[in-house]
Structure formats: structure tokens, C-alpha cells
Design an enzyme around this catalytic site. Structure first.
Site, PDB file in Angstrom:
ATOM      1  N   GLU A  67       0.849  -1.197   0.000  1.00  0.00           N
ATOM      2  CA  GLU A  67       0.000   0.000   0.000  1.00  0.00           C
ATOM      3  C   GLU A  67       0.877   1.236   0.000  1.00  0.00           C
ATOM      4  OE1 GLU A  67      -1.026  -1.503   3.889  1.00  0.00           O
ATOM      5  OE2 GLU A  67      -0.989   0.547   4.686  1.00  0.00           O
ATOM      6  N   LYS A  83       2.814   4.533   1.066  1.00  0.00           N
ATOM      7  CA  LYS A  83       3.290   5.093   2.330  1.00  0.00           C
ATOM      8  C   LYS A  83       2.926   6.575   2.282  1.00  0.00           C
ATOM      9  CE  LYS A  83       7.303   5.290   5.336  1.00  0.00           C
ATOM     10  NZ  LYS A  83       7.270   6.698   5.742  1.00  0.00           N
ATOM     11  N   ASP A 106       2.670  10.383   3.157  1.00  0.00           N
ATOM     12  CA  ASP A 106       3.613  11.329   3.742  1.00  0.00           C
ATOM     13  C   ASP A 106       2.854  12.303   4.647  1.00  0.00           C
ATOM     14  OD1 ASP A 106       6.076  12.315   4.188  1.00  0.00           O
ATOM     15  OD2 ASP A 106       6.333  13.236   2.213  1.00  0.00           O
ATOM     16  N   TYR A 166      -4.548   2.474   8.793  1.00  0.00           N
ATOM     17  CA  TYR A 166      -3.817   1.346   8.213  1.00  0.00           C
ATOM     18  C   TYR A 166      -3.249   0.380   9.262  1.00  0.00           C
ATOM     19  CZ  TYR A 166      -0.051   4.695   9.097  1.00  0.00           C
ATOM     20  OH  TYR A 166       0.783   5.604   9.684  1.00  0.00           O
ATOM     21  N   LYS A 199      11.097   2.854  -0.425  1.00  0.00           N
ATOM     22  CA  LYS A 199      11.044   4.278  -0.755  1.00  0.00           C
ATOM     23  C   LYS A 199      11.172   4.527  -2.254  1.00  0.00           C
ATOM     24  CE  LYS A 199      10.773   6.218   3.295  1.00  0.00           C
ATOM     25  NZ  LYS A 199      11.688   7.270   3.608  1.00  0.00           N
ATOM     26  N   CYS A 236      27.926  43.493  -5.038  1.00  0.00           N
ATOM     27  CA  CYS A 236      26.623  43.012  -4.565  1.00  0.00           C
ATOM     28  C   CYS A 236      25.508  43.657  -5.385  1.00  0.00           C
ATOM     29  CB  CYS A 236      26.471  43.370  -3.091  1.00  0.00           C
ATOM     30  SG  CYS A 236      24.877  42.896  -2.407  1.00  0.00           S
ATOM     31  N   CYS A 267      23.034  44.876  -4.378  1.00  0.00           N
ATOM     32  CA  CYS A 267      22.403  45.968  -3.629  1.00  0.00           C
ATOM     33  C   CYS A 267      22.884  47.300  -4.208  1.00  0.00           C
ATOM     34  CB  CYS A 267      22.708  45.879  -2.135  1.00  0.00           C
ATOM     35  SG  CYS A 267      24.407  46.182  -1.667  1.00  0.00           S
ATOM     36  N   CYS A 326      28.584  39.994   0.616  1.00  0.00           N
ATOM     37  CA  CYS A 326      28.536  41.435   0.413  1.00  0.00           C
ATOM     38  C   CYS A 326      29.110  42.056   1.677  1.00  0.00           C
ATOM     39  CB  CYS A 326      27.097  41.884   0.228  1.00  0.00           C
ATOM     40  SG  CYS A 326      26.859  43.649   0.411  1.00  0.00           S
ATOM     41  N   CYS A 335      23.693  47.213   3.639  1.00  0.00           N
ATOM     42  CA  CYS A 335      23.162  46.538   2.447  1.00  0.00           C
ATOM     43  C   CYS A 335      21.671  46.271   2.660  1.00  0.00           C
ATOM     44  CB  CYS A 335      23.911  45.227   2.199  1.00  0.00           C
ATOM     45  SG  CYS A 335      23.104  44.099   1.038  1.00  0.00           S
TER      46      CYS A 335
HETATM   47  S1  IVH Z   1       2.514   0.866   9.105  1.00  0.00           S
HETATM   48  C1  IVH Z   1       4.353  -1.042  12.742  1.00  0.00           C
HETATM   49  N1  IVH Z   1       1.557   1.855   6.887  1.00  0.00           N
HETATM   50  O1  IVH Z   1       5.463   5.650   8.133  1.00  0.00           O
HETATM   51  C2  IVH Z   1       4.325  -0.187  11.556  1.00  0.00           C
HETATM   52  N2  IVH Z   1       2.957   3.237   8.204  1.00  0.00           N
HETATM   53  O2  IVH Z   1       8.258   5.211   8.578  1.00  0.00           O
HETATM   54  C3  IVH Z   1       3.265   0.814  11.619  1.00  0.00           C
HETATM   55  N3  IVH Z   1       3.246   5.493   7.313  1.00  0.00           N
HETATM   56  O3  IVH Z   1       5.324   6.027  11.599  1.00  0.00           O
HETATM   57  C4  IVH Z   1       3.252   1.680  10.437  1.00  0.00           C
HETATM   58  N4  IVH Z   1       1.965   5.241   5.551  1.00  0.00           N
HETATM   59  O4  IVH Z   1       3.620   7.326  10.197  1.00  0.00           O
HETATM   60  C5  IVH Z   1       2.328   2.078   7.962  1.00  0.00           C
HETATM   61  N5  IVH Z   1       0.585   2.628   4.932  1.00  0.00           N
HETATM   62  C6  IVH Z   1       1.349   2.837   5.993  1.00  0.00           C
HETATM   63  C7  IVH Z   1       1.971   4.067   6.217  1.00  0.00           C
HETATM   64  C8  IVH Z   1       2.786   4.237   7.334  1.00  0.00           C
HETATM   65  C9  IVH Z   1       2.735   6.082   6.222  1.00  0.00           C
HETATM   66  C10 IVH Z   1       4.156   6.170   8.263  1.00  0.00           C
HETATM   67  C11 IVH Z   1       3.821   6.021   9.716  1.00  0.00           C
HETATM   68  C12 IVH Z   1       5.052   5.447  10.372  1.00  0.00           C
HETATM   69  C13 IVH Z   1       6.100   5.779   9.358  1.00  0.00           C
HETATM   70  C14 IVH Z   1       7.274   4.842   9.452  1.00  0.00           C
END
Ligand code: IVH
Length: 709
Positions: A133, A135, A137, A244, A333, A425, A427, A449, A455
Site C-alpha cells: 500500500e 506510504k 507522507d 492502516y 522508498k 553586490c 544591492c 557582500c 546593504c
Molecule cells: S505501518 C508497525 N503503513 O510511516 C508499523 N505506516 O516510517 C506501523 N506510514 O510512523 C506503520 N503510511 O507514520 C504504515 N501505509 C502505511 C503508512 C505508514 C505512512 C508512516 C507512519 C510510520 C512511518 C514509518
């Protein structure tokens, strides 16, 4: 790869270093520290242990103390760690909130799957399902429901203890206040609070119009919005929430797998991510990663990777945790985003300290869903190294919050124009540009500068710093307004004191001139005057920070404020340092984390007549609040204390704060200078070292007995 092993060490003792080596090592360590800080504070995913981090930082500080003139721009010693929000109650998480280990390549992910199989003794041929799934931000939040009603919402904090943000969470529409009757009696739902890019842009536009601080990205905005002390402010920001994961669930989990459990959360009324898939082969999982990467820019919210989790909850249980991360999950990542675009111009920006930075103005290009129009070129040497000319097609990279960089020239048309770094500069003063010198007399890469306060660019930057959030934080007086007032002939704000005389000058100008200016109606003018009035009383640390003395960041300003206690004492000490008074220098040198670079800068600042005039004019307008001094009659006052092992009666942060309140200095590692080691269960090398050095050692109970609480 839970935590990286410390690199094998072959380190030159600091005493034996020369300038060249020290400079290089400082740069490398500074970059390393910045990266670890980012992983720890922003990504919640440290790759080294706290102890190893401390070791790197200590080494950096030791070198910097000896070679202050080689301190890199953006030195880690100028930065503070995580923003510690205060004003919220604490919540102890019944089940710790963990981070995720990272995979940066497909291979890292394959290794992870193999590790899981080996650990569980599941042969390659047997099926093993994972979920994959996005991640998100954002920032994680834990919601505790008892008998179907939301009772607490807590941020992650340090994983063990978070902040109570219940009132704020209740304003988020995606968060149900009650659950259906069939939900477990106790259910802690965990997930990510985030903001869509669209809402982020709209909010930033509003902030800018109001002269308030704008945010860097949706993630920081979401974090800032959730941590408003006034829940009404959180309610104004459109935050969203994806569920999640979960913490405590009683009497029992309503599912056997990760994917079913997420389905249950959906049934209870939570938003879950529809890009989650349950897949059984590495190939299918990686294909889904690519798919998510492909649609990334079209998603309305920011994501920075894909999270894979073992689907079977019994297997998750067996796998357990290593340190801060589960063995059953990993975050894959996305690589830094790159794009090609045309470099239209190179402008020179003048910073607060007069440093000139060339900035590439780019043909707007979308990189990972963000429109990029500028990139830094660092300095003249970098322009030369890249061989970049105006009109070139360049490859740029954007990674997280970092300012986009120019990576290389892709194509250079014959009519491209070489850039000549100015020798004066931009300025109006046409002041000459000077280059920083290293101790060996070599020319540094930073050009400045020499106009300093004369300035206008530097003055404006100083003023912007002065009103910024961690300094005077004046509502309605932001970067834009500083530009406006600075250039206004009658209401000129040319130095900090002018802010506090604005109203009287405005009154004197007859009939509220400000009222009739662009954008300033009756209410906004009086609101601005009120905001300025509210800041006429200021704490000493904010005032010192606001002065914009080089090397004096927020933390250093606090240290100085605590040590001197009141403005008169600090002012006197600083002026004495400027005059070269040895006793005054030594007194300042004895302060924690204050070394020659800071002392030098304070001395320089207070040695300049125009700075003194500026400061005097300002202080005469203010009421400066004294700072609380740490107790000095405690049994640990003036001692250096190290905490190690796991503490049971207090968190590490609490222990540190308590010791500092009692006048002790808290260090990260044991040395000859250590006076006391407080060791909890599991203490290892530090305990051994303390024994070798004959350092007094006690357990946590002994500590409480000693300090009498
Ligand atoms: S699972 C035990 N699922 O990523 C693990 N984390 O780098 C619990 N995060 O602190 C986290 N999307 O804030 C999980 N689909 C996702 C996520 C997710 C973002 C964040 C979360 C965590 C951090 C870790």
C-alpha cells in the site's frame, strides 16, 4: 537491515587533524547528521542506533570546536532536534508506535522477503502473502475507542509517549467520533493524518495574504495544523485521515490477516487506502510498487514509497520487532525525483549574513507532483563544476523537503550564455564582495557582500528573521510586509526598533496613513498594531535569537539566555567579550555547546557601533522578561551526568530535562569528564567504561534518592 551497523572506525584523532582534513570531515559528518536528523525527525525511520548517532554528533562537535572557522554553512550545531510541542498533555501508548525499516532498491525488498522466510522457516516454494500500500507522507496518529466512543487521540511522539491531541482530532471529518456496536470494546486505530496538495496550496496562499508563515510541504502543514493548541484552528485546516494499523484491541482482534483487519476498519467507518493489494509473489508486489509509482503524481496527496506487510497476523506475531521496527513490514522508498528543464536565468540571492547564493530560475516543471521553478546552484565553483550556462537544458532533482538541485547539463545550445559571477553586490551600494577565508588563508567558496547593515538586502533579511516564528513572531508582519514597509518612504521599517514605533509614527503622520494603504483597512491596521504591542514584552531567549547574530541559533540563544538570566547581564557580557575581556570569554566558553565560533560572532556583533545603536534603540522599546535560571544548590548542579540502559520511572527526555533543571549537564557518552552514570537495566558499554574510569554509578532509584524526588 533494521539498523545499519556502525562503520568500521579508523578516525584521525582531532588533535592530529589539519585544516584540509578537518574541513572535509566536517562537511561529511554534517551531511550525515542532517540525513539522520531527517530520517529520525521527519521520516520516523532512523537507520542507526541513538548511540551511534550520538557518537557521530560528538565527533562532529569535537572537530568543530577545534576548527570553528571551518564550520559548514547549515552546521548541525546551529539546529535543534525535533520540534517538541509543549502545551499538550502526554499519552503513554499501551502498544508502542513503531517506525518502519526502509528498502531503497528492489534488492533490499527481495532481501527482506528472504529474511522473513528464513525467520519463519517457510521455504521458497510455499505461499507467503503480503499487503502492499502507499506510504502516506503525513504524520501518524493513534485513536483510542472505548465502548465505541473516541476517548483519546495521540501523536506518535517518541513512540512510547505521544501528545494528547484529542480535541484537534475530533475536528477531522475522516475520524469517526463513535463506532458501530459490533466494533471491539477497546480499539486503538492507527493511521496517517495528511493534507491534500490542493488544500495545502490554498492554505499557503491564505497564510501569505495574511502575512503569516507559509509551510514547506503538505506533511509539515498537516503536522503544524494538528498541533495547534487551539482546536478551532485545526478545524479550519482540512486534514484527512487514512487508517492502516492498530494498537491495543480487546477482547480480541476481529480478523486473522492484515487485509481483513483493514477491511474491518473500513466497516467501522474509517477511510482506508484503495491502492492496498494482497499479493503472493515478489514479482506481483514489485509490479504493484511500479504501478503506485506511476500514479503517484495523479494522487491528490503526497506519498513517499510503498509499505509491504506480512498478511497473516499470527506470522506477524511470530516475527515480532527489532528495536523500533517490526520484522514483518518494510517501507520501499521512491527514489529522488528527477526531471529535465531549461535554465532561463541565474539570479544572485543575498542572505541575512550577506552570503551570495546563485539561484537557477527554471522553466516551470513538475517533479513528483510539485511544480519547481528554482534550484540552488550553491556557489560559483558549483556553476563551474556543472559547466552550466544560461539557456541550457539541465537535469534537476528534488528529494523531500530539500531545495531542488541542478544535477548536470543535458544539452547546451550554441547561443547559451556563460554566467559571470558578479564582483559587486546587487544591492544599490555596489559594495565589493569578499570571500570567506579559511584559517590557512585560503579563499573559501562563500562570497559575501561587505555592506552588512548598510546593504538593504541584508537588512531586509535581518528584519524578516527578526519577525519570524521563532523570533518575535508578529502576526500580520511577514516577509511580504517587511518588503512593503522597508520600501515605504514615510512608514519605513529599516531596523527592528522601527516596528515598535510604527504606530506612533503612523499617528503622527496624521489620520492613520496605514489605513489607506493597499490592503490595509481599518481592522487589519489595528490588528497589526495590536500584534506588535503584544510582542513589546518578549522573553530574553527570543530577543537574543531575533538579533540574528551569526552562529546563534535558537538553541544557543536559549543557552545564553538561561546563563545570563536578564538582558542587562547578557548585554554587559557580550560587550566585554567584544572588548576582548578574557574572563568574559571564559565564562561564555564554559557554557554548554558554546564554542569559539559563537563567542567570536557575539564579540563581532557587539563590537560594531551600528549594531549597538540598533540594539539600544530596540531594547528601549521593549520589556525583556528575565529567564529562569536552573537551580544551582542541587546535589548535581554543575555535574556531568550520563543516562544509559532502559529507564523505567521516566523517559529519556524527562530524565534529561530534570537533570538540566537541577543544573547538571547531560552528556551522551561516558568520558573522563563524566561525574555520574545513571544506568537502567540493559546498560552495556557505557557502564563498563564508567567502571574503567572510576565514574560514580547508580540506578534510577538511586538517582531519585540523590535528587530527592
Ligand atoms: S505501518 C508497525 N503503513 O510511516 C508499523 N505506516 O516510517 C506501523 N506510514 O510512523 C506503520 N503510511 O507514520 C504504515 N501505509 C502505511 C503508512 C505508514 C505512512 C508512516 C507512519 C510510520 C512511518 C514509518
Amino acid at each position: 537491515m533494521a539498523l545499519e551497523k556502525p562503520r568500521p572506525v579508523r578516525e584521525t584523532p582531532v588533535k592530529e587533524m589539519d585544516d584540509a582534513e578537518a574541513g572535509e570531515v566536517l562537511q561529511t559528518l554534517a551531511a550525515e547528521i542532517a540525513e539522520h536528523d531527517k530520517r529520525y525527525h521527519q521520516q520516523d525511520a532512523p537507520v542507526i542506533s541513538d548511540a551511534d548517532y550520538d557518537r557521530i554528533k560528538q565527533r562532529y562537535l569535537a572537530i568543530e570546536a577545534r576548527f570553528p572557522h571551518l564550520k559548514p554553512v547549515d552546521a548541525p550545531s546551529d539546529k535543534v532536534g525535533a520540534e517538541v510541542a509543549s502545551g499538550f498533555g502526554k499519552v503513554v501508548h499501551r502498544v508502542g508506535m513503531l517506525s518502519l525499516d526502509n528498502a531503497f532498491t528492489d534488492e533490499d525488498f527481495v532481501d527482506f522477503v528472504e529474511r522473513v522466510r528464513r525467520f519463519l522457516r517457510i521455504p521458497g516454494g510455499d505461499e507467503l502473502a503480503f499487503t502492499a500500500e502507499p506510504k502516506i507522507d503525513g504524520l501518524s496518529l493513534s485513536l483510542r475507542y472505548e465502548k465505541g466512543a473516541l476517548v483519546t487521540a495521540a501523536t506518535r511522539g517518541n513512540g512510547a509517549v505521544g501528545e494528547n491531541v484529542t480535541a484537534n482530532a475530533l475536528t477531522i471529518r475522516d475520524i469517526p467520533h463513535t463506532l458501530p456496536a459490533h466494533a471491539p470494546e477497546v480499539l486503538e486505530v492507527r493511521g496517517e493524518v495528511y493534507m491534500t496538495r490542493e488544500d495545502f496550496v490554498a492554505l499557503n496562499e491564505r497564510q501569505a495574504q495574511l502575512g503569516k508563515q507559509t509551510y514547506v510541504n503538505p506533511r509539515n502543514t498537516a503536522a503544524g495544523s494538528l498541533r495547534q493548541l487551539d482546536a478551532a484552528l485545526t478545524a479550519e485546516r482540512s486534514l484527512k485521515f487514512f487508517a492502516y494499523a492498530w494498537g491495543e484491541v480487546l477482547p480480541e482482534l476481529p480478523a486473522d490477516t492484515q487485509s481483513e483487519m483493514v477491511d474491518r476498519l473500513g466497516e467501522y467507518g474509517f477511510k482506508t487506502n484503495d491502492l492496498m493489494r494482497r499479493l503472493t509473489t515478489v514479482e506481483a508486489l514489485l509490479a504493484h510498487y511500479r504501478e503506485i509509482e506511476r500514479v503517484r503524481a495523479e494522487l491528490p496527496y503526497d506519498i513517499d514509497g510503498v509499505v509491504y506487510k506480512v498478511d497473516d497476523l499470527r506470522l506477524q506475531q511470530r516475527l515480532g520487532f527489532v528495536s523500533r521496527s517490526p520484522r514483518w513490514a518494510i517501507a520501499h522508498k521512491f527514489p529522488a525525483e528527477k526531471a529535465f528543464t531549461i535554465l532561463n536565468a541565474i539570479d544572485i540571492q543575498v542572505g541575512r549574513t550577506g552570503a551570495l547564493t546563485p539561484v537557477a530560475r527554471l522553466e516551470p516543471v513538475t517533479v513528483g507532483g510539485v511544480v519547481v521553478t528554482n534550484a540552488t546552484l550553491h556557489n560559483a565553483e558549483e556553476i563551474e563544476r556543472l559547466g552550466v550556462r544560461i539557456g541550457d537544458t539541465v537535469e534537476i532533482q528534488r528529494a523531500g523537503d530539500v531545495i531542488p538541485q541542478v544535477l548536470r547539463v543535458e544539452k547546451s545550445p550554441p547561443d547559451a550564455i556563460a554566467f559571470v559571477f558578479p564582483s559587486i553586490c546587487p544591492c544599490h551600494l555596489k559594495t565589493p564582495i569578499v570571500r570567506d577565508e579559511t584559517a590557512g588563508g585560503a579563499e573559501g567558496v562563500v562570497r559575501r557582500c561587505s555592506g552588512e547593515f548598510a546593504c538593504p538586502y541584508q537588512r531586509k533579511e535581518h528584519l524578516k528573521h527578526f519577525v519570524s516564528r521563532k523570533a518575535f513572531d508578529i502576526d500580520g508582519l511577514g516577509d511580504k510586509q517587511i518588503e512593503y514597509f522597508y520600501d515605504d518612504a514615510t512608514l519605513a521599517i529599516r531596523q527592528p526598533a522601527d516596528i515598535f514605533t510604527l504606530k506612533s509614527r503612523d499617528d503622527a503622520q496624521d489620520l492613520q496613513k496605514l489605513k489607506n494603504r493597499d490592503g490595509y483597512g481599518d481592522t487589519s491596521a489595528s490588528k497589526l498594531f495590536d500584534a506588535i504591542e503584544a510582542r513589546r514584552t518578549i522573553t530574553l531567549d527570543r530577543l537574543i535569537f531575533a538579533l540574528g547574530i551569526r552562529h546563534v541559533g535558537e538553541t544557543t540563544a536559549k543557552t545564553l539566555a538561561r546563563a545570563y538570566g536578564n538582558w542587562a547581564a547578557f548585554d554587559e557580557a557580550a560587550k566585554a567579550v567584544a572588548k576582548g575581556n578574557e574572563a568574559a570569554r571564559e565564562e561564555m566558553d564554559a557554557l554548554d555547546d558554546i564554542g569559539p565560533a559563537v563567542i567570536e560572532a557575539v564579540g563581532r556583533f557587539f563590537g560594531e557601533a551600528h549594531n549597538l545603536e540598533m540594539v539600544e534603540a530596540l531594547v528601549s522599546q521593549l520589556t525583556v522578561m528575565d529567564m529562569e535560571r536552573p537551580t544551582s544548590d542541587s546535589p548535581v548542579a554543575g555535574k556531568t551526568v550520563v543516562f544509559t540502559g532502559s529507564l523505567e520511572r521516566m523517559t529519556r527526555e524527562e530524565a534529561k530535562a530534570m537533570a538540566e533543571r537541577l543544573g547538571a549537564k547531560v552528556a551522551g557518552s561516558v568520558s573522563k569528564k563524566t561525574d555520574l552514570l545513571v544506568a537502567g537495566p540493559g546498560a552495556g558499554s557505557k557502564l563498563k567504561k564508567a567502571a574503567e574510569l572510576g565514574v560514580e554509578t547508580m540506578d534510577e532509584d538511586g538517582w531519585f534518592e540523590l535528587v530527592g524526588t
